[in-house]
Design a protein around this motif. Structure first.
Motif, PDB file in Angstrom:
ATOM      1  N   VAL A 107       0.826  -1.213   0.000  1.00 26.68           N
ATOM      2  CA  VAL A 107       0.000   0.000   0.000  1.00 26.68           C
ATOM      3  C   VAL A 107       0.854   1.255   0.000  1.00 26.68           C
ATOM      4  N   ALA A 145      -4.245   0.314  -6.608  1.00 22.25           N
ATOM      5  CA  ALA A 145      -4.368   1.713  -6.204  1.00 22.25           C
ATOM      6  C   ALA A 145      -4.826   2.612  -7.348  1.00 22.25           C
ATOM      7  N   TRP A 200      -6.817   7.176  -1.124  1.00 21.60           N
ATOM      8  CA  TRP A 200      -5.844   6.084  -1.021  1.00 21.60           C
ATOM      9  C   TRP A 200      -4.709   6.469  -0.071  1.00 21.60           C
ATOM     10  N   TRP A 201      -4.282   7.716  -0.145  1.00 22.14           N
ATOM     11  CA  TRP A 201      -3.191   8.179   0.710  1.00 22.14           C
ATOM     12  C   TRP A 201      -3.567   8.017   2.189  1.00 22.14           C
ATOM     13  N   PHE A 258      -8.605   2.471  -7.787  1.00 26.03           N
ATOM     14  CA  PHE A 258      -9.176   2.979  -6.536  1.00 26.03           C
ATOM     15  C   PHE A 258      -9.076   4.499  -6.486  1.00 26.03           C
ATOM     16  N   ALA A 259      -7.891   5.023  -6.815  1.00 23.10           N
ATOM     17  CA  ALA A 259      -7.693   6.468  -6.771  1.00 23.10           C
ATOM     18  C   ALA A 259      -8.520   7.173  -7.829  1.00 23.10           C
ATOM     19  N   ALA A 279       2.542   2.273  -3.472  1.00 27.33           N
ATOM     20  CA  ALA A 279       1.519   2.824  -4.360  1.00 27.33           C
ATOM     21  C   ALA A 279       1.199   4.265  -3.971  1.00 27.33           C
ATOM     22  N   ALA A 280       1.134   4.546  -2.670  1.00 27.87           N
ATOM     23  CA  ALA A 280       0.895   5.914  -2.205  1.00 27.87           C
ATOM     24  C   ALA A 280       2.045   6.819  -2.623  1.00 27.87           C
ATOM     25  N   ALA A 323      -3.718   4.341   3.168  1.00 21.07           N
ATOM     26  CA  ALA A 323      -2.382   3.781   3.355  1.00 21.07           C
ATOM     27  C   ALA A 323      -1.785   4.235   4.681  1.00 21.07           C
ATOM     28  N   GLY A 368      -0.051  -3.797  -5.670  1.00 17.29           N
ATOM     29  CA  GLY A 368      -0.550  -2.604  -5.001  1.00 17.29           C
ATOM     30  C   GLY A 368      -0.767  -1.459  -5.969  1.00 17.29           C
TER      31      GLY A 368
END
Length: 425
Positions: free
Chosen positions: A240, A372, A384-385, A375-376, A243-244, A388, A368
């Motif tokens: 996670v 992400a 997402w940030w 999702f984002a 990806a962030a 995470a 991830g």
């Protein structure tokens, strides 16, 4: 400290200084190549492929490279790996000079450099344990984080300047030259080798196969519950968290309505925080139980990251200070984490075990990223940030709540305890 320990640490620091010089050259080349691909292609796909080329060999070759490190001379493996990376870079410099370079050629060279790094990293990590007393490993981890932070601050502006005044082949040649101070000390400084591990030979007295060594690394991790839990936590956090991190430019642009300048402030703040964290860790060394130091820093890191994600756009200046704190805390998370592994894993197993841990913790990062992205797009980068960040804090709390993990340094199984080191040339 005994005179023999002082001599060994001095020898290690000579090697470390040469490797630090080489790292700066490698980071400069990495920056220049990524920027060259950006301005040449303008393609996100090419940049993604370049990133994959740079990490895939270390994920796939990690267990094999670690087993090789444990079987051979770590000193010569570092020499050959550094030489291989320099040779690959020299070939690319010649191709740029002949105007034969292309994005695909650059990706191939990035993969070759990563292949060399897959062998160099476990050899350097395992050699550190052989040359630095256990009580000073966290301080060396702090020095490594200080170096990483310094590179994050220094390399981007130097790289940007170099790209405007120097041709690519000259920039690449800088990395080749920087490999010299990394290789030369290794030709004269002895690196101790660990004594053979009981059971490393077959019933016929022959050395076990490479595949057997690789399986032993896997059995070591899965057979120690506390270590396995830490590895799983690392896998999930990287999945996670990376990806962030990849979405950082989008968070700056879409949420904080900033541009390249604002992103540069964040990157500089992160680097300066890592420098300060590395200095503090190298001087202090952390709490007696290093895992407590690591997990407290990890939990606080998640809290600060969550504050950044929840901050309104008008509070961007405050987030720069928060990013500085993130860099400070992550220096403890990464520096102490490496020291814990080096202190607990027997020296003759460190190559294969550390490489396998690295491969495992990075292995799910591509998944991830795939998760992400959609999702984002659906719920926003900020969502997402924050997710995470919360997840990272929870992992830190979970780790400390598990007795076997919280006391991992006090309860090393007798058959896995590190043995006294024996010097060898």
């Amino acid at each position: 400290m005994e005179p023999s320990e002082q001599r060994t640490i001095r020898s290690f620091l000579i090697i470390w200084a040469g490797q630090a010089f080489s790292l700066m050259g490698s980071q400069l080349v990495q920056f220049a190549l990524v920027w060259w691909l950006t301005i040449t292609t303008g393609s996100a796909t090419v940049l993604s492929l370049a990133t994959l080329a740079a990490i895939l060999p270390q994920i796939l070759l990690g267990p094999f490279a670690g087993a090789v490190v444990d079987r051979g001379s770590r000193r010569w493996i570092m020499i050959l790996a550094d030489g291989f990376i320099a040779a690959a870079t020299l070939i690319l410099a010649l191709l740029f000079w002949l105007r034969l370079a292309s994005p695909w050629v650059v990706c191939v060279i990035l993969m070759a450099r990563s292949t060399g790094a897959a062998f160099h990293w476990p050899a350097m990590q395992a050699s550190t344990t052989l040359m630095v007393p256990k009580q000073h490993l966290a301080r060396i981890g702090g020095l490594n984080q200080l170096l990483s932070g310094a590179a994050a601050v220094i390399i981007p502006p130097i790289g940007a300047l170099a790209m405007t005044v120097l041709p690519m082949q000259v920039i690449l040649a800088i990395d080749v030259v920087s490999a010299i101070p990394a290789i030369v000390p290794l030709l004269f400084v002895a690196v101790p080798q660990p004594p053979p591990r009981p059971g490393a030979e077959t019933s016929n007295g022959e050395r076990a196969s490479l595949w057997t060594d690789m399986r032993e690394g896997w059995r070591y991790i899965t057979g120690w519950r506390a270590l396995l839990i830490l590895v799983v936590i690392g896998v999930l956090i990287n999945m996670v968290g990376q990806a962030a991190g990849a979405m950082l430019p989008l968070l700056v642009m879409k949420h904080f309505l900033g541009g390249a300048r604002e992103l540069g402030w964040w990157e500089a703040a992160l680097g300066f925080g890592a420098i300060l964290g590395g200095v503090v860790l190298s001087l202090w060394g952390g709490f007696r139980r290093k895992v407590v130091t690591q997990m407290v820093a990890l939990t606080l890191d998640g809290v600060v990251l969550m504050g950044i994600g929840l901050a309104a756009p008008r509070y961007f200046p405050f987030t720069v200070a928060a990013v500085f704190v993130v860099g400070f805390l992550e220096a403890f998370v990464l520096g102490v984490g490496g020291a814990i592994a080096q202190a607990l894993i027997p020296p003759d197993l460190q190559g294969r075990v550390l490489s396998l841990i690295s491969s495992l913790t990075q292995g799910l990062s591509p998944f991830g990223l795939l998760l992400a992205g959609p999702f984002a797009d659906a719920f926003g980068v900020q969502t997402w940030w924050v997710f995470a960040a919360v997840f990272i804090s929870i992992m830190g709390i979970v780790a400390l709540s598990i007795p076997s993990v919280a006391h991992i340094e006090d309860a090393v199984p007798p058959d896995r305890a590190a043995k006294p080191l024996e010097s060898a040339g």
